[in-house]
Design an enzyme around this catalytic site. Structure first.
Site, PDB file in Angstrom:
ATOM      1  N   ASN A   1     -10.350   0.923   0.895  1.00 38.37           N
ATOM      2  CA  ASN A   1      -8.891   0.926   0.844  1.00 38.37           C
ATOM      3  C   ASN A   1      -8.475   0.520  -0.562  1.00 38.37           C
ATOM      4  O   ASN A   1      -8.528  -0.653  -0.929  1.00 38.37           O
ATOM      5  CB  ASN A   1      -8.331  -0.051   1.882  1.00 38.37           C
ATOM      6  CG  ASN A   1      -6.802  -0.114   1.860  1.00 38.37           C
ATOM      7  OD1 ASN A   1      -6.154   0.549   1.057  1.00 38.37           O
ATOM      8  ND2 ASN A   1      -6.240  -0.909   2.746  1.00 38.37           N
TER       9      ASN A   1
ATOM     10  N   HIS B   1      -2.149  20.136   6.372  1.00 39.37           N
ATOM     11  CA  HIS B   1      -3.129  19.106   6.042  1.00 39.37           C
ATOM     12  C   HIS B   1      -2.474  17.733   6.150  1.00 39.37           C
ATOM     13  O   HIS B   1      -1.297  17.570   5.838  1.00 39.37           O
ATOM     14  CB  HIS B   1      -3.680  19.311   4.630  1.00 39.37           C
ATOM     15  CG  HIS B   1      -4.178  20.693   4.362  1.00 39.37           C
ATOM     16  ND1 HIS B   1      -5.399  21.151   4.813  1.00 39.37           N
ATOM     17  CD2 HIS B   1      -3.600  21.743   3.707  1.00 39.37           C
ATOM     18  CE1 HIS B   1      -5.559  22.415   4.433  1.00 39.37           C
ATOM     19  NE2 HIS B   1      -4.484  22.791   3.770  1.00 39.37           N
TER      20      HIS B   1
ATOM     21  N   CYS C   1       0.800  -1.229   0.000  1.00 41.32           N
ATOM     22  CA  CYS C   1       0.000   0.000   0.000  1.00 41.32           C
ATOM     23  C   CYS C   1       0.830   1.275   0.000  1.00 41.32           C
ATOM     24  O   CYS C   1       0.294   2.355  -0.240  1.00 41.32           O
ATOM     25  CB  CYS C   1      -0.934   0.000   1.215  1.00 41.32           C
ATOM     26  SG  CYS C   1      -2.143  -1.333   1.210  1.00 41.32           S
TER      27      CYS C   1
ATOM     28  N   HIS D   1     -14.831   5.582   3.531  1.00 44.27           N
ATOM     29  CA  HIS D   1     -16.261   5.327   3.424  1.00 44.27           C
ATOM     30  C   HIS D   1     -16.712   5.246   1.969  1.00 44.27           C
ATOM     31  O   HIS D   1     -17.476   4.354   1.586  1.00 44.27           O
ATOM     32  CB  HIS D   1     -17.042   6.426   4.151  1.00 44.27           C
ATOM     33  CG  HIS D   1     -18.524   6.213   4.156  1.00 44.27           C
ATOM     34  ND1 HIS D   1     -19.356   6.750   3.195  1.00 44.27           N
ATOM     35  CD2 HIS D   1     -19.330   5.522   5.008  1.00 44.27           C
ATOM     36  CE1 HIS D   1     -20.604   6.413   3.451  1.00 44.27           C
ATOM     37  NE2 HIS D   1     -20.615   5.669   4.546  1.00 44.27           N
TER      38      HIS D   1
ATOM     39  N   HIS E   1      -3.169   7.251   4.924  1.00 43.02           N
ATOM     40  CA  HIS E   1      -3.540   6.014   4.241  1.00 43.02           C
ATOM     41  C   HIS E   1      -4.829   5.446   4.828  1.00 43.02           C
ATOM     42  O   HIS E   1      -4.984   5.366   6.053  1.00 43.02           O
ATOM     43  CB  HIS E   1      -2.404   5.007   4.395  1.00 43.02           C
ATOM     44  CG  HIS E   1      -2.736   3.634   3.911  1.00 43.02           C
ATOM     45  ND1 HIS E   1      -3.244   3.393   2.651  1.00 43.02           N
ATOM     46  CD2 HIS E   1      -2.642   2.416   4.512  1.00 43.02           C
ATOM     47  CE1 HIS E   1      -3.439   2.092   2.505  1.00 43.02           C
ATOM     48  NE2 HIS E   1      -3.093   1.481   3.620  1.00 43.02           N
TER      49      HIS E   1
ATOM     50  N   HIS F   1      11.943   1.060   6.258  1.00 39.07           N
ATOM     51  CA  HIS F   1      11.726  -0.357   5.951  1.00 39.07           C
ATOM     52  C   HIS F   1      12.245  -1.212   7.100  1.00 39.07           C
ATOM     53  O   HIS F   1      13.428  -1.150   7.442  1.00 39.07           O
ATOM     54  CB  HIS F   1      12.450  -0.724   4.652  1.00 39.07           C
ATOM     55  CG  HIS F   1      11.944  -1.984   4.010  1.00 39.07           C
ATOM     56  ND1 HIS F   1      11.942  -3.192   4.652  1.00 39.07           N
ATOM     57  CD2 HIS F   1      11.427  -2.215   2.773  1.00 39.07           C
ATOM     58  CE1 HIS F   1      11.447  -4.118   3.846  1.00 39.07           C
ATOM     59  NE2 HIS F   1      11.122  -3.549   2.705  1.00 39.07           N
TER      60      HIS F   1
END
Length: 491
Positions: A403, A366, A200, A399, A370, A279
């Site tokens: 995802n 802002h 992702c 919503h 994710h 990572h």
């Protein structure tokens, strides 16, 4: 060196330093020192000077976003309560306990009734998806967003110098990037990168590749194409750690046009300020917390372990530790140091249970988070001390679109733009997580006031809705009754 020699050398150094000023008249000295004196007397002038220096430095190695297009599938791919019920009903491997688990997961997910699924899943072919089904899913997204992108910007496919495609869970040959090159007849010398298995957080990895190439090549155009293959990777088994992915992941994607040509500065939407990649793959626990695998029946899916929250938290804070000094003003960093090293210890351990926190709002306007799930949004929001206003774009994106993996950040950004939140000079922090385990973040500077509704066109006015509750519990809540031992969807 003896004390006497040190004094002699020090005096020589002072005399040499002062000798530069001795030939000057008093007026010449004042004129030479005037900029420094003014900067000290008027901090605003110093701030302006620093901004000018920063602008010149960033234009040398700049990375601008000219435009981005998020993918909105057709309405026949929407998965409402009834459609989801039919899909779950077809899975003969699910028992009563699995149905209960799924119901609780869907109700608590924060996902609404207008998300999108692949065509093969809608039509009932999720257990027998072909390679062509996966490629068709990608090509539908590729060509719609890229056609719009080229039309909106006036940039021709033949002008693209760099192409980066990231789709984690499908890797055909020729590559997906190669298919785009063939479709749009791009140049022979185009540099292409086809990323798989990045999860992702892959879109920020793609951006990082582009900005590093921009350091070596001037006045170039780059395309980042980011999505995920859902159709061939739908899980049809009954392991709870793997069926959870079916509840969260939905179809989507985004194509982004970038350049490092300063000529396009006034046309650009965003300028990249910094990007940090973390990572934790060296840790077995982190590496194994999100893995594509087969279950005991040989059915493949995506396994999410119980160690995932711990790995995500560690990656998140390791990333912020590097990011904070890059984006926060000096006063906020000094405040943190003073509180953590002086004030809290003086108050005693009993008053230092949670430790001092850094306010990222001091350097960020802002927050583009994710949409990994309601728990992810809540956790990141709590860690950063964000308000419901700050979290609204991520919640509404989850919503409305679910995802969408690596492309989810750009739907969140589109929501901010559609709500006219993004003003010139604002800074936007993007944070994403991915298998490996990875946490990647970056900060964009808004280059002009933005108000394009992008993928939120025709629905932005209805958000936020009065309630985010979905109707699953009201329709299927009876399954939670322990007295009922029937399958959830028995006719």
């Amino acid at each position: 060196m003896s004390l006497l020699k040190f004094v002699i050398h020090y005096n020589q150094y002072i005399n040499q330093s002062l000798s530069f000023f001795l030939p000057l008249s008093f007026m010449e000295f004042i004129l030479m020192m005037a900029p420094f004196l003014l900067a000290l007397l008027y901090p605003s002038l110093m701030s302006l000077l620093l901004k000018l220096i920063d602008q010149l430095r960033n234009d040398h190695g700049c990375c601008y976003i000219l435009h981005y297009e998020c993918f909105k599938p057709s309405d026949d791919r929407k998965v409402d309560t009834e459609c989801c019920g039919n899909i779950i009903k077809r899975n003969k491997n699910l028992g009563l306990q699995e149905h209960k688990f799924l119901l609780r997961a869907i109700v608590a997910s924060g996902i609404g009734e207008e998300t999108y699924a692949p065509r093969n899943v809608i039509s009932g072919k999720e257990e027998s998806a072909s390679l062509l089904d996966g490629i068709a899913e990608m090509e539908e997204f590729f060509y719609e967003t890229l056609d719009k992108l080229f039309h909106q910007t006036g940039v021709s496919p033949s002008e693209i110098d760099i192409l980066v495609v990231n789709v984690s869970m499908i890797s055909p040959a020729p590559s997906l990037a190669g298919r785009i090159v063939n479709r749009y007849k791009m140049r022979e010398d185009i540099k292409i990168f086809n990323l798989s298995g990045m999860g992702c957080s892959a879109s920020l990895i793609s951006i990082d590749i582009v900005q590093n190439i921009f350091k070596s090549y001037k006045k170039k155009f780059a395309l980042v194409v980011t999505s995920e293959s859902i159709g061939p990777n739908w899980y049809s088994g009954n392991e709870k750690s793997m069926i959870l992915a079916n509840c969260l992941f939905r179809s989507g994607g985004c194509s982004i046009l970038l350049t490092n040509n300063p000529v396009f500065r006034n046309r650009a939407m965003f300028r990249l300020k910094c990007l940090v990649r973390t990572h934790l793959g060296a840790s077995n626990e982190a590496y194994e917390c999100a893995v594509q695998k087969e279950d005991g029946l040989g059915l493949h899916g995506f396994h999410l372990s119980k160690n995932l929250p711990r790995a995500a938290t560690r990656a998140f804070f390791e990333n912020l530790r590097v990011l904070a000094p890059k984006i926060l003003p000096l006063r906020e960093l000094m405040r943190y140091v003073i509180v953590s090293r002086l004030v809290r210890p003086a108050l005693g351990k009993g008053n230092n249970k949670t430790g001092p926190t850094v306010s990222f709002k001091a350097g960020v306007d802002h927050f583009c988070l994710h949409t990994g799930g309601k728990a992810v949004i809540d956790g990141v929001g709590k860690s950063l001390g964000l308000s419901e206003y700050d979290l609204e774009p991520a919640r509404m994106t989850l919503h409305r679109f679910g995802n969408t993996s690596a492309s989810s950040l750009w739907y969140v950004l589109g929501y901010m733009e559609g709500k006219r939140r993004l003003k010139k000079g604002d800074r936007v922090l993007m944070i994403s997580f991915g298998a490996g385990f990875k946490c990647n973040s970056c900060v964009w500077e808004v280059m002009r006031d933005l108000e394009d509704e992008n993928v939120w066109e025709n629905c932005i006015a209805s958000y936020p809705p009065k309630t985010l509750e979905n109707p699953f519990m009201s329709k299927f809540g009876w399954i939670m009754d322990d007295q009922n031992n029937k399958s959830l969807f028995v006719d």
